[in-house]
Design an enzyme around this catalytic site. Structure first.
Site, mmCIF file in Angstrom:
data_model
loop_
_atom_site.group_PDB
_atom_site.id
_atom_site.type_symbol
_atom_site.label_atom_id
_atom_site.label_comp_id
_atom_site.label_asym_id
_atom_site.label_seq_id
_atom_site.Cartn_x
_atom_site.Cartn_y
_atom_site.Cartn_z
ATOM 1 N N LYS A 188 0.905 -1.254 0.303
ATOM 2 C CA LYS A 188 -0.140 -0.231 0.119
ATOM 3 C C LYS A 188 0.874 0.985 -0.230
ATOM 4 O O LYS A 188 1.356 1.963 1.166
ATOM 5 C CB LYS A 188 -0.898 -0.435 1.702
ATOM 6 C CG LYS A 188 -0.970 1.092 1.768
ATOM 7 C CD LYS A 188 -2.115 1.725 1.101
ATOM 8 C CE LYS A 188 -2.810 3.344 1.453
ATOM 9 N NZ LYS A 188 -2.392 4.323 0.730
ATOM 10 N N GLU A 264 8.335 1.256 11.454
ATOM 11 C CA GLU A 264 9.237 2.393 11.472
ATOM 12 C C GLU A 264 8.670 3.803 11.296
ATOM 13 O O GLU A 264 7.742 3.898 10.318
ATOM 14 C CB GLU A 264 10.454 2.148 10.331
ATOM 15 C CG GLU A 264 11.027 0.809 10.129
ATOM 16 C CD GLU A 264 12.288 1.147 10.612
ATOM 17 O OE1 GLU A 264 12.930 1.496 11.497
ATOM 18 O OE2 GLU A 264 12.838 -0.171 10.538
ATOM 19 N N CYS A 299 13.327 10.497 8.136
ATOM 20 C CA CYS A 299 12.827 9.481 9.042
ATOM 21 C C CYS A 299 14.089 10.441 10.149
ATOM 22 O O CYS A 299 14.043 10.053 11.293
ATOM 23 C CB CYS A 299 12.473 8.447 8.917
ATOM 24 S SG CYS A 299 13.496 7.744 8.393
HETATM 25 P P1 NAD Z 1 1.590 8.412 7.480
HETATM 26 O O1 NAD Z 1 1.562 7.142 8.980
HETATM 27 O O2 NAD Z 1 0.651 9.141 7.414
HETATM 28 O O3 NAD Z 1 1.319 7.685 5.995
HETATM 29 C C1 NAD Z 1 1.899 6.601 6.369
HETATM 30 C C2 NAD Z 1 0.640 5.766 4.965
HETATM 31 O O4 NAD Z 1 0.047 4.852 6.305
HETATM 32 C C3 NAD Z 1 0.667 6.002 4.184
HETATM 33 O O5 NAD Z 1 0.848 4.933 2.865
HETATM 34 C C4 NAD Z 1 -1.189 6.469 4.461
HETATM 35 O O6 NAD Z 1 -1.566 5.592 3.573
HETATM 36 C C5 NAD Z 1 -0.738 5.097 5.294
HETATM 37 N N1 NAD Z 1 -2.411 5.147 6.169
HETATM 38 C C6 NAD Z 1 -2.337 6.303 6.390
HETATM 39 N N2 NAD Z 1 -3.676 6.360 7.663
HETATM 40 C C7 NAD Z 1 -3.993 4.723 7.665
HETATM 41 C C8 NAD Z 1 -4.146 4.275 8.560
HETATM 42 N N3 NAD Z 1 -5.624 4.256 9.326
HETATM 43 N N4 NAD Z 1 -4.373 2.995 8.320
HETATM 44 C C9 NAD Z 1 -4.101 2.225 7.752
HETATM 45 N N5 NAD Z 1 -2.511 2.688 6.983
HETATM 46 C C10 NAD Z 1 -3.030 4.133 7.170
HETATM 47 O O7 NAD Z 1 2.903 8.803 8.016
HETATM 48 P P2 NAD Z 1 3.897 9.700 6.495
HETATM 49 O O8 NAD Z 1 3.170 11.375 6.682
HETATM 50 O O9 NAD Z 1 3.291 8.905 4.753
HETATM 51 O O10 NAD Z 1 5.157 9.946 6.665
HETATM 52 C C11 NAD Z 1 5.609 10.334 7.172
HETATM 53 C C12 NAD Z 1 6.755 9.435 8.602
HETATM 54 O O11 NAD Z 1 6.820 8.854 8.539
HETATM 55 C C13 NAD Z 1 7.039 10.845 9.594
HETATM 56 O O12 NAD Z 1 6.817 10.449 10.812
HETATM 57 C C14 NAD Z 1 8.513 9.682 9.295
HETATM 58 O O13 NAD Z 1 9.072 10.364 10.684
HETATM 59 C C15 NAD Z 1 8.159 8.250 8.730
HETATM 60 N N6 NAD Z 1 9.217 8.052 8.554
HETATM 61 C C16 NAD Z 1 10.049 7.463 9.159
HETATM 62 C C17 NAD Z 1 11.166 6.324 8.762
HETATM 63 C C18 NAD Z 1 12.013 5.077 9.820
HETATM 64 O O14 NAD Z 1 12.349 4.140 9.057
HETATM 65 N N7 NAD Z 1 12.070 5.116 10.461
HETATM 66 C C19 NAD Z 1 11.583 6.181 7.121
HETATM 67 C C20 NAD Z 1 10.714 7.158 6.610
HETATM 68 C C21 NAD Z 1 9.892 7.953 7.463
#
Ligand code: NAD
Length: 494
Positions: A188, A264, A299
């Site tokens: 997804k 993550e 991240c």
């Molecule tokens: P997000 O949580 O908004 O979305 C991530 C994914 O989750 C998307 O595909 C989204 O469609 C999906 N999603 C959203 N709501 C959902 C639900 N209710 N159920 C299932 N899936 C759902 O995050 P984002 O804004 O896309 O990414 C930014 C975040 O990711 C930041 O917090 C960043 O630090 C983190 N990040 C972490 C790492 C790591 O390796 N630790 C790497 C990159 C980004």
């Protein structure tokens, strides 16, 4: 890579994307589509299918059927390896086209995207392809009338949910080990960065991955992501994204089949600079790159600069100088150092953080505003806020934008206490010439990754994972494989 090639790909129209289910392109069950807005100019770039719960269920059923009949898991390791290596080759052969497509979708500057996206994705898939026939089971040390064996089996159906900042790289961190170990996958991608990852999945089919082994469903997290999270037929969820979504995924697992959930999440990583750093000019350059590349949407970004008080003013001035020299603008220009913010929503959130920071007593040393409005895209100046206290919002909350908070410290113990003053624990760095201090910082700062006299750049040979509310489980390295296998004991009376 040259500018002319980039511009050729940039000029190409992008046709509409649909789901990939059971090896076929499939529209949403209700025909719904989503506009994909390019952050470069705020214009509609193309559309993707707006997935429904039924679409997600169809993709999961396809992955389950593919897993159960052994069309992938049952192949000899050498055969799986061949397909994955071919896939890596195809990604590399199409690297610039993929990178440009991804940049038009998510706004990362092309210089970073070309390495971090197709380059890194191909390397990751190759790494796990090469590893898959070198992973053995175990024989337990038992008494002579018993044979105790530990088998490593694929878990079954893996659900992978990906964020928008580095879709291909992070996608490959999940897909590489999951597929190498024989699992089937439902992917997804993010609503705001799906195109290059969807194209990368198409290349997997071209490389010979049997249909149904890798399915990809686009759409809203709260619809298709939730359907995946609540499925009774997904065995493992691997997720990169925000803490809020991570928390929901754990709830979904508890409410459904108690699937394994590996997260993550975000970070608020401290970059700690001591007066005895070997080279303060270099430290300042790296500190600026460590927060401002990809508009801070990394991240592990070093978003908190902790500076020894005796060098505070000079060091902040040096970071500000380095940041001011970073060119913000068209992410598809090779001269750009900082591309676009991923979406209007994210840009507004970044600007709100700056406002809050100043209302809490922070002083803006650089930037603080939106720029290049005339492009229609979403651009923000690299922003440095000084005087950020331990309890300030800028210390405690992840911005995920080009905003650096600066806090002075007097002693090593205070630096460690400040570094550990958040719920996060993803990455960090210490700059010092003192070997003992460097090791004390590695031990003392609670993070998954600790850099010494550098920031970022850790390659695929080492794990990336967080502690605290930065997550559990790790991507990258052989350790990531543990998420994609189940251990089975065979206890045999001889
Ligand atoms: P997000 O949580 O908004 O979305 C991530 C994914 O989750 C998307 O595909 C989204 O469609 C999906 N999603 C959203 N709501 C959902 C639900 N209710 N159920 C299932 N899936 C759902 O995050 P984002 O804004 O896309 O990414 C930014 C975040 O990711 C930041 O917090 C960043 O630090 C983190 N990040 C972490 C790492 C790591 O390796 N630790 C790497 C990159 C980004």
């Amino acid at each position: 890579m040259d500018q002319q090639q980039i511009d050729t790909f940039r000029a190409q129209p992008v046709s509409a994307f649909s789901h990939l289910i059971d090896g076929k392109h499939v529209p949403a069950s209700d025909g719904g589509t989503m506009d994909i807005i390019s952050p470069i100019n705020g214009q509609v770039l193309t559309t993707t299918a707006k997935g429904t719960t039924a679409d997600m269920e169809a993709a999961i059923a396809s992955a389950r059927a593919a897993f159960e009949d052994g069309r992938w898991a049952g192949q000899p390791p050498a055969a799986r390896k061949k397909v994955l290596l071919k896939w890596a080759d195809l990604i590399e052969a199409n690297a610039l086209e993929l990178a440009v497509l991804g940049v038009r979708d998510n706004g990362t500057e092309i210089g970073m995207a070309i390495k971090a996206e197709p380059g890194s994705a191909a390397g990751t898939i190759r790494y796990y392809a090469e590893a898959l026939d070198k992973i053995y089971g175990e024989i337990a040390p038992t008494s002579s009338d018993i044979l105790g064996m530990i088998h490593k089996e694929p878990v079954g159906v893996v659900g992978a949910i990906i964020p928008w900042n580095f879709p291909m790289m992070i996608g490959a961190w999940k897909l590489g080990p999951a597929l190498a170990m024989g699992n089937s996958v439902v992917l997804k991608p993010s609503e705001t960065a799906s195109l290059s990852l969807m194209r990368m999945c198409e290349l997997a089919l071209e490389a010979g991955l049997p249909s149904g082994v890798l399915n990809a469903v686009t759409g809203e997290g709260k619809v298709v992501g939730e359907a995946m999270g609540l499925s009774m037929d997904v065995d493992v969820i691997v997720f990169t994204g925000s803490g809020g979504t991570g928390r929901r995924l754990m709830e979904y697992a508890a409410r459904s089949n108690m699937k394994r959930v590996y997260l993550e999440l975000g970070g608020k990583s401290p970059n700690i600079v001591f007066a005895d750093a070997p080279n303060l000019d270099e430290a300042a350059q790296v500190a600026a790159g460590g927060i401002f590349r990809n508009s801070g949407q990394v991240c592990v970004a070093g978003s908190r600069l902790l500076v020894e008080a005796s060098i505070h003013d000079d060091f902040v001035a040096a970071v500000a100088k380095a940041a001011a020299q970073m060119r913000v603008g068209d992410p598809l220009s090779m001269e750009t150092h900082i591309g676009a913010v991923n979406s209007e929503v994210q840009l507004k959130a970044n600007l709100r953080f700056v406002k809050t920071a100043t209302s809490e007593g922070g002083k803006i040393a650089l930037g603080g505003t939106q720029i290049l409005q005339e492009t229609g895209g979403y651009y923000m100046e690299p922003t440095i806020v000084t005087g950020v206290t331990r309890d300030a919002t800028l210390t405690q909350k992840e911005v995920f934008g080009p905003v650096l908070g600066v806090t002075p410290f007097e002693t090593e113990a205070k630096a460690i206490a400040l570094a550990n003053a958040t719920v996060y624990g993803l990455a960090g760095a210490a700059w010092t010439s003192n070997l003992g201090r460097a090791h004390r910082m590695i031990r003392g700062v609670r993070t998954g990754v600790m850099h010494i006299n550098t920031y970022g750049g850790a390659d695929g040979t080492v794990p990336l994972g967080g502690v605290g509310q930065s997550g559990n489980g790790s991507d990258k390295s052989l350790h990531a494989i543990e998420k994609y296998v189940s251990l089975k004991t065979a206890w045999i009376k001889l």
